[in-house]
Design an enzyme around this catalytic site. Sequence first.
Site, PDB file in Angstrom:
ATOM      1  N   ASN A  12      29.658  -8.581 -33.413  1.00 54.01           N
ATOM      2  CA  ASN A  12      30.073  -9.959 -33.154  1.00 54.01           C
ATOM      3  C   ASN A  12      29.091 -10.856 -33.909  1.00 54.01           C
ATOM      4  O   ASN A  12      28.006 -11.155 -33.416  1.00 54.01           O
ATOM      5  CB  ASN A  12      30.029 -10.220 -31.642  1.00 54.01           C
ATOM      6  CG  ASN A  12      30.461 -11.626 -31.279  1.00 54.01           C
ATOM      7  OD1 ASN A  12      30.703 -12.459 -32.156  1.00 54.01           O
ATOM      8  ND2 ASN A  12      30.550 -11.890 -29.991  1.00 54.01           N
ATOM      9  N   LYS A  19      25.444  -9.939 -32.675  1.00 53.04           N
ATOM     10  CA  LYS A  19      25.389  -9.073 -31.496  1.00 53.04           C
ATOM     11  C   LYS A  19      26.093  -7.768 -31.840  1.00 53.04           C
ATOM     12  O   LYS A  19      27.089  -7.779 -32.574  1.00 53.04           O
ATOM     13  CB  LYS A  19      26.156  -9.714 -30.328  1.00 53.04           C
ATOM     14  CG  LYS A  19      25.349 -10.721 -29.546  1.00 53.04           C
ATOM     15  CD  LYS A  19      26.053 -11.060 -28.240  1.00 53.04           C
ATOM     16  CE  LYS A  19      26.472 -12.500 -28.241  1.00 53.04           C
ATOM     17  NZ  LYS A  19      27.278 -12.938 -27.147  1.00 53.04           N
ATOM     18  N   ARG A  93      34.547  -8.701 -34.101  1.00 55.37           N
ATOM     19  CA  ARG A  93      35.184  -9.838 -33.445  1.00 55.37           C
ATOM     20  C   ARG A  93      35.412 -10.914 -34.498  1.00 55.37           C
ATOM     21  O   ARG A  93      34.471 -11.322 -35.194  1.00 55.37           O
ATOM     22  CB  ARG A  93      34.282 -10.384 -32.348  1.00 55.37           C
ATOM     23  CG  ARG A  93      34.865 -11.618 -31.722  1.00 55.37           C
ATOM     24  CD  ARG A  93      33.923 -12.266 -30.756  1.00 55.37           C
ATOM     25  NE  ARG A  93      34.574 -13.398 -30.114  1.00 55.37           N
ATOM     26  CZ  ARG A  93      33.929 -14.471 -29.701  1.00 55.37           C
ATOM     27  NH1 ARG A  93      32.618 -14.556 -29.839  1.00 55.37           N
ATOM     28  NH2 ARG A  93      34.584 -15.454 -29.135  1.00 55.37           N
ATOM     29  N   HIS A 182      39.479 -16.381 -26.662  1.00 57.04           N
ATOM     30  CA  HIS A 182      39.008 -15.442 -25.629  1.00 57.04           C
ATOM     31  C   HIS A 182      40.038 -14.352 -25.352  1.00 57.04           C
ATOM     32  O   HIS A 182      40.107 -13.816 -24.239  1.00 57.04           O
ATOM     33  CB  HIS A 182      38.690 -16.160 -24.298  1.00 57.04           C
ATOM     34  CG  HIS A 182      37.538 -17.107 -24.358  1.00 57.04           C
ATOM     35  ND1 HIS A 182      37.564 -18.366 -23.783  1.00 57.04           N
ATOM     36  CD2 HIS A 182      36.316 -16.989 -24.921  1.00 57.04           C
ATOM     37  CE1 HIS A 182      36.409 -18.974 -23.994  1.00 57.04           C
ATOM     38  NE2 HIS A 182      35.633 -18.159 -24.686  1.00 57.04           N
ATOM     39  N   HIS A 210      38.185 -17.562 -17.607  1.00 57.86           N
ATOM     40  CA  HIS A 210      37.010 -17.107 -18.369  1.00 57.86           C
ATOM     41  C   HIS A 210      36.057 -18.303 -18.418  1.00 57.86           C
ATOM     42  O   HIS A 210      36.265 -19.252 -19.168  1.00 57.86           O
ATOM     43  CB  HIS A 210      37.442 -16.669 -19.771  1.00 57.86           C
ATOM     44  CG  HIS A 210      36.291 -16.225 -20.630  1.00 57.86           C
ATOM     45  ND1 HIS A 210      36.103 -14.921 -21.029  1.00 57.86           N
ATOM     46  CD2 HIS A 210      35.260 -16.926 -21.165  1.00 57.86           C
ATOM     47  CE1 HIS A 210      35.007 -14.837 -21.763  1.00 57.86           C
ATOM     48  NE2 HIS A 210      34.475 -16.045 -21.869  1.00 57.86           N
ATOM     49  N   ASN A 213      29.828 -20.031 -21.480  1.00 55.82           N
ATOM     50  CA  ASN A 213      29.432 -21.192 -22.264  1.00 55.82           C
ATOM     51  C   ASN A 213      30.674 -21.826 -22.905  1.00 55.82           C
ATOM     52  O   ASN A 213      30.850 -23.038 -22.917  1.00 55.82           O
ATOM     53  CB  ASN A 213      28.416 -20.753 -23.311  1.00 55.82           C
ATOM     54  CG  ASN A 213      27.717 -21.924 -23.890  1.00 55.82           C
ATOM     55  OD1 ASN A 213      27.505 -22.928 -23.198  1.00 55.82           O
ATOM     56  ND2 ASN A 213      27.401 -21.847 -25.157  1.00 55.82           N
ATOM     57  N   ARG A 243      31.064 -28.389 -25.097  1.00 52.27           N
ATOM     58  CA  ARG A 243      32.358 -28.906 -25.578  1.00 52.27           C
ATOM     59  C   ARG A 243      33.109 -29.581 -24.443  1.00 52.27           C
ATOM     60  O   ARG A 243      33.015 -29.141 -23.293  1.00 52.27           O
ATOM     61  CB  ARG A 243      33.188 -27.736 -26.144  1.00 52.27           C
ATOM     62  CG  ARG A 243      32.649 -27.182 -27.433  1.00 52.27           C
ATOM     63  CD  ARG A 243      33.324 -25.866 -27.802  1.00 52.27           C
ATOM     64  NE  ARG A 243      32.569 -24.718 -27.334  1.00 52.27           N
ATOM     65  CZ  ARG A 243      33.010 -23.459 -27.353  1.00 52.27           C
ATOM     66  NH1 ARG A 243      34.202 -23.178 -27.811  1.00 52.27           N
ATOM     67  NH2 ARG A 243      32.248 -22.474 -26.921  1.00 52.27           N
ATOM     68  N   GLY A 332      30.041 -15.482 -17.787  1.00 54.52           N
ATOM     69  CA  GLY A 332      28.735 -15.800 -17.193  1.00 54.52           C
ATOM     70  C   GLY A 332      28.800 -16.598 -15.897  1.00 54.52           C
ATOM     71  O   GLY A 332      28.183 -16.230 -14.894  1.00 54.52           O
ATOM     72  N   GLY A 334      31.745 -17.479 -14.154  1.00 51.57           N
ATOM     73  CA  GLY A 334      32.756 -16.917 -13.246  1.00 51.57           C
ATOM     74  C   GLY A 334      32.269 -15.687 -12.511  1.00 51.57           C
ATOM     75  O   GLY A 334      32.601 -15.468 -11.344  1.00 51.57           O
ATOM     76  N   ASN A 336      29.029 -14.938 -11.927  1.00 51.71           N
ATOM     77  CA  ASN A 336      27.733 -15.078 -11.245  1.00 51.71           C
ATOM     78  C   ASN A 336      27.599 -16.246 -10.287  1.00 51.71           C
ATOM     79  O   ASN A 336      26.663 -16.272  -9.497  1.00 51.71           O
ATOM     80  CB  ASN A 336      26.618 -15.210 -12.299  1.00 51.71           C
ATOM     81  CG  ASN A 336      26.450 -13.933 -13.092  1.00 51.71           C
ATOM     82  OD1 ASN A 336      26.173 -12.889 -12.521  1.00 51.71           O
ATOM     83  ND2 ASN A 336      26.636 -14.011 -14.393  1.00 51.71           N
ATOM     84  N   GLU A 385      34.353  -7.661 -23.389  1.00 48.89           N
ATOM     85  CA  GLU A 385      34.975  -7.948 -24.687  1.00 48.89           C
ATOM     86  C   GLU A 385      34.647  -6.865 -25.711  1.00 48.89           C
ATOM     87  O   GLU A 385      35.508  -6.464 -26.495  1.00 48.89           O
ATOM     88  CB  GLU A 385      34.515  -9.327 -25.184  1.00 48.89           C
ATOM     89  CG  GLU A 385      35.100 -10.442 -24.325  1.00 48.89           C
ATOM     90  CD  GLU A 385      34.515 -11.813 -24.627  1.00 48.89           C
ATOM     91  OE1 GLU A 385      33.359 -12.054 -24.205  1.00 48.89           O
ATOM     92  OE2 GLU A 385      35.183 -12.622 -25.274  1.00 48.89           O
TER      93      GLU A 385
HETATM   94  P1  AMP Z   1      28.546 -16.566 -21.194  1.00 47.15           P
HETATM   95  O1  AMP Z   1      28.950 -17.484 -22.295  1.00 47.15           O
HETATM   96  O2  AMP Z   1      29.687 -15.784 -20.611  1.00 47.15           O
HETATM   97  O3  AMP Z   1      27.347 -15.710 -21.520  1.00 47.15           O
HETATM   98  O4  AMP Z   1      28.058 -17.519 -19.989  1.00 47.15           O
HETATM   99  C1  AMP Z   1      26.980 -18.407 -20.133  1.00 47.15           C
HETATM  100  C2  AMP Z   1      26.949 -19.342 -18.936  1.00 47.15           C
HETATM  101  O5  AMP Z   1      26.872 -18.574 -17.734  1.00 47.15           O
HETATM  102  C3  AMP Z   1      25.761 -20.303 -18.926  1.00 47.15           C
HETATM  103  O6  AMP Z   1      26.189 -21.598 -18.567  1.00 47.15           O
HETATM  104  C4  AMP Z   1      24.884 -19.718 -17.843  1.00 47.15           C
HETATM  105  O7  AMP Z   1      24.127 -20.727 -17.214  1.00 47.15           O
HETATM  106  C5  AMP Z   1      25.905 -19.151 -16.894  1.00 47.15           C
HETATM  107  N1  AMP Z   1      25.315 -18.162 -16.012  1.00 47.15           N
HETATM  108  C6  AMP Z   1      24.802 -16.963 -16.347  1.00 47.15           C
HETATM  109  N2  AMP Z   1      24.278 -16.368 -15.242  1.00 47.15           N
HETATM  110  C7  AMP Z   1      24.480 -17.211 -14.219  1.00 47.15           C
HETATM  111  C8  AMP Z   1      24.174 -17.215 -12.839  1.00 47.15           C
HETATM  112  N3  AMP Z   1      23.532 -16.180 -12.264  1.00 47.15           N
HETATM  113  N4  AMP Z   1      24.548 -18.265 -12.097  1.00 47.15           N
HETATM  114  C9  AMP Z   1      25.180 -19.306 -12.675  1.00 47.15           C
HETATM  115  N5  AMP Z   1      25.500 -19.388 -13.947  1.00 47.15           N
HETATM  116  C10 AMP Z   1      25.143 -18.361 -14.719  1.00 47.15           C
END
Ligand code: AMP
Length: 399
Positions: A12, A19, A93, A182, A210, A213, A243, A332, A334, A336, A385
């Site tokens: 990616n 990555k 990707r 996505h 999804h 970020n 965004r 991230g 959704g 966590n 993914e």
């Molecule tokens: P991603 O793009 O899927 O890697 O997600 C990144 C986003 O997930 C960022 O805004 C992070 O702050 C959020 N994130 C990751 N871990 C957590 C967590 N434990 N609690 C809340 N948000 C999280």
Amino acid sequence: MTAPTPHVLVINAGSSSLKYQLIDTATDESLASGLIERIGSPESVAHHTVDGTKHDKEVECLDHGQALQILSNAFQEHGPVVTAESLIAIGHRVVHGGATFATPVVIDDDVIAAITDLIPLAPLHNPGNLAGIEQARIAFPSVPQVAVFDTAFHATMSPAASTYAVPKAWREEHGVRKYGFHGTSHAFVSRRAAALTNLPVAEANVIVLHLGNGASACAVEGGTSIDTSMGLTPMDGLIMGTRPGDLDPSLPGHLSRVAGLSLEDYDKALAKESGLQGLTGSADFREVMTGYQAGEPEAQLAVEAVVHRIVRHVGALAAVLGRVDAIAFTAGIGENNAVLRELVMLRLGILGVVADEAANNSAEGEALISADSSHTQVWVIPTNEEGEIAQQSATLVAS
Ligand code: AMP
């Protein structure tokens, strides 16, 4: 002759990072993963994780060619062995496949030319993806290289869903329409949601949220995308890290007239300075949530706006689907953030959603977070993914 190992190296490549993950497609096991950050700088950092141990190294990485060399060195130094013989494919990707690519493809010069032609639709993403592809072809010339597109899963949207009501010339000459993104995440998570709700994929209606970020919602009917919140570019729809999501289309003209904003300023502000960043000064949802819980007004408004936008899109996608069997939170945020999930579920009474507070708060991995009495099941489903790209690549080269 021994049978080749069914290993796929997934790449990616972004403009300044790369990555990767090595996946055994027979078992879905991730054998190693890594990240090379700050490509283009003499002070890049490479991380390689294998057997649960992360190896970090400061390196010079001036371009994607050096990044591929660093990747090869990391496998040689820390394992496992990666050679042209051990790989059945390298899966890349690619963010934008436009109307050209509705499925994954084995990469050749024509495919590279077509992805290059699509750069105007994804100027921030496709050039990095292409650089990764070109250097991987040089590093592993005998290994089939496969492009898996973020947009491809949404190729099933009807013209009614994907058409923008704009002048004919824009649509016909410049490919102006909704594409959606996505796709590998929505495909993987909606399939898991069908399995978890004990429905055949062909009969399950799922809304996937999804939320990372980048963020998008997708209505999946019988395994195919019928509508999604992102559009021509990955800018539309939900509020994201930097965004804005939904906007009034007259905004660029308005800002140009009242503030003299150039198109370059406007594009930059929407890509980097909007979303949570624009509302709170931080693009990181963890920080925003901390501010929300401390009662900071900006963070409170941001979280309320994020929730409102998600609820509005879920409502629209539910109406498009007609019946919703499951809603799945992923990525991230959704996966966590239980508070955000609860705030959304509390607003989905119209779909008969009843949250299971304890299950939501303790959710780890795949977890049902709605109560038995809930009319619509709600799940947390970690996305995969890279695994999806590996499987799609393996299936293509085996066919
Ligand atoms: P991603 O793009 O899927 O890697 O997600 C990144 C986003 O997930 C960022 O805004 C992070 O702050 C959020 N994130 C990751 N871990 C957590 C967590 N434990 N609690 C809340 N948000 C999280």
